[in-house]
Design an enzyme around this catalytic site. Structure first.
Site, short mmCIF file in Angstrom:
data_model
loop_
_atom_site.label_atom_id
_atom_site.label_comp_id
_atom_site.label_asym_id
_atom_site.label_seq_id
_atom_site.Cartn_x
_atom_site.Cartn_y
_atom_site.Cartn_z
CE1 TYR A 51 -2.93 2.38 -6.56
CE2 TYR A 51 -3.69 4.06 -4.63
CZ TYR A 51 -3.42 3.39 -6.20
OH TYR A 51 -3.85 4.42 -7.07
CG ASP A 52 0.62 7.19 0.35
OD1 ASP A 52 -0.54 8.37 -0.29
OD2 ASP A 52 1.65 7.59 1.07
CG MET A 53 6.30 5.79 -1.05
SD MET A 53 6.14 7.60 0.11
CE MET A 53 7.37 7.86 -0.66
CE LYS A 76 -2.54 8.88 -3.44
NZ LYS A 76 -1.67 9.50 -2.51
CG LEU A 132 -2.38 -1.13 1.24
CD1 LEU A 132 -2.85 -1.04 2.67
CD2 LEU A 132 -2.71 -1.11 -0.07
#
Length: 282
Positions: free
Chosen positions: A252-254, A256, A249
């Site tokens: 993904y956050d880093m 997106k 996750l």
């Protein structure tokens, strides 16, 4: 007379013949008894008794019914005995088969039972591990993050002309900081906080947590593996799964900001040892 005065007259002068006659007359006037009522009072001992012959007929009928039922029961028993007459060996085989089936059924129920659900199925509870032995337990979980082509090149530092760039992924810093390092730290923190996130997990004093991220250029996938180690009465598979999931996750956050087509896939347990059941999917 009112009823109260009649009652008083009866209680105080119940031995007086004149009062008895007056009282009877009052009753006749109030309740209007018929001749049939009076006949019932005077002949109760005759009207409520059956004749001797009638009672004899009833008893005889009951005896005949009892004999018929007894004969029918004997016929049923004889028919059952003739139909099923197992030998001693057959009886032993049947008992053995029955016991084996019962044992398998009990084992299946025990293995298939949801341990976090109470036996009556009405509530949830934390499993009691007081009687379990303390052992060294290890679990490894994996999660995969698949990136679009342009995000993959940005993540690995490869240019469009050179996919074999010497830039290390750990050196790549995005708008939020170092991408892979931040994801690893997030996975380690998540593993330590698993019992706060998963309500029925036991809090565990983890011996170690290791998060590894391997980059597979062929599939443009970041392969996350989280390994947890504990010496305790219960396993660490949930800690490993939580660590791998939060690492993915965070990746993904880093990243997106470059695309929302990044996909997190195949989060699963791949290894588990030290408990009642071992797992090895490698």
């Amino acid at each position: 007379k009112p009823l109260t005065s009649r009652y008083d007259s009866f209680t105080t002068n119940n031995n007086n013949d004149e009062d008895d006659e007056d009282r009877n007359a009052e009753r006749e006037a109030v309740y209007r008894f018929t001749n049939q009522d009076r006949a019932g009072w005077t002949n109760w001992d005759q009207t409520h008794q059956h004749s001797v012959s009638f009672l004899e007929e009833i008893n005889a009928a009951r005896e005949r019914q009892g004999v018929a039922e007894e004969q029918q029961q004997q016929e049923n028993d004889t028919a059952t005995t003739d139909t099923i007459t197992p030998s001693a060996s057959d009886d032993t085989t049947m008992k053995k088969s029955s016991n084996e089936h019962l044992g398998q059924s009990q084992q299946q129920q025990q293995e298939g039972r949801l341990t976090h659900i109470t036996k009556d199925g009405t509530s949830v509870h934390m499993v009691n591990v007081a009687q379990k032995a303390v052992t060294d337990r290890i679990a490894v979980a994996e999660s995969r993050v698949v990136f679009p082509n342009h995000v993959w090149k940005a993540l690995t530092g490869a240019s469009n002309d050179d996919d074999n760039s010497n830039n290390s992924p750990l050196d790549l810093v995005g708008p939020k900081g170092p991408i892979l390092t931040t994801a690893k730290v997030a996975g380690i923190m998540a593993a330590k906080k698993t019992s706060d996130l998963i309500p029925l997990c036991h809090p565990l004093p983890l011996n170690s947590v290791n998060v590894d991220i391997a980059l597979d250029a062929a599939s443009q996938t970041a392969i996350v593996q989280c390994e947890c180690h504990v010496t305790h009465k219960t396993g660490v598979e949930m800690e490993a799964l939580t660590g791998a999931t939060v690492t993915a996750l965070t990746l993904y956050d880093m990243t997106k900001a470059l695309s929302h087509d990044i996909e997190i896939r195949q989060t699963c347990l791949i290894q588990k040892s030290g408990g009642k059941r071992n797992v090895n999917k490698e």
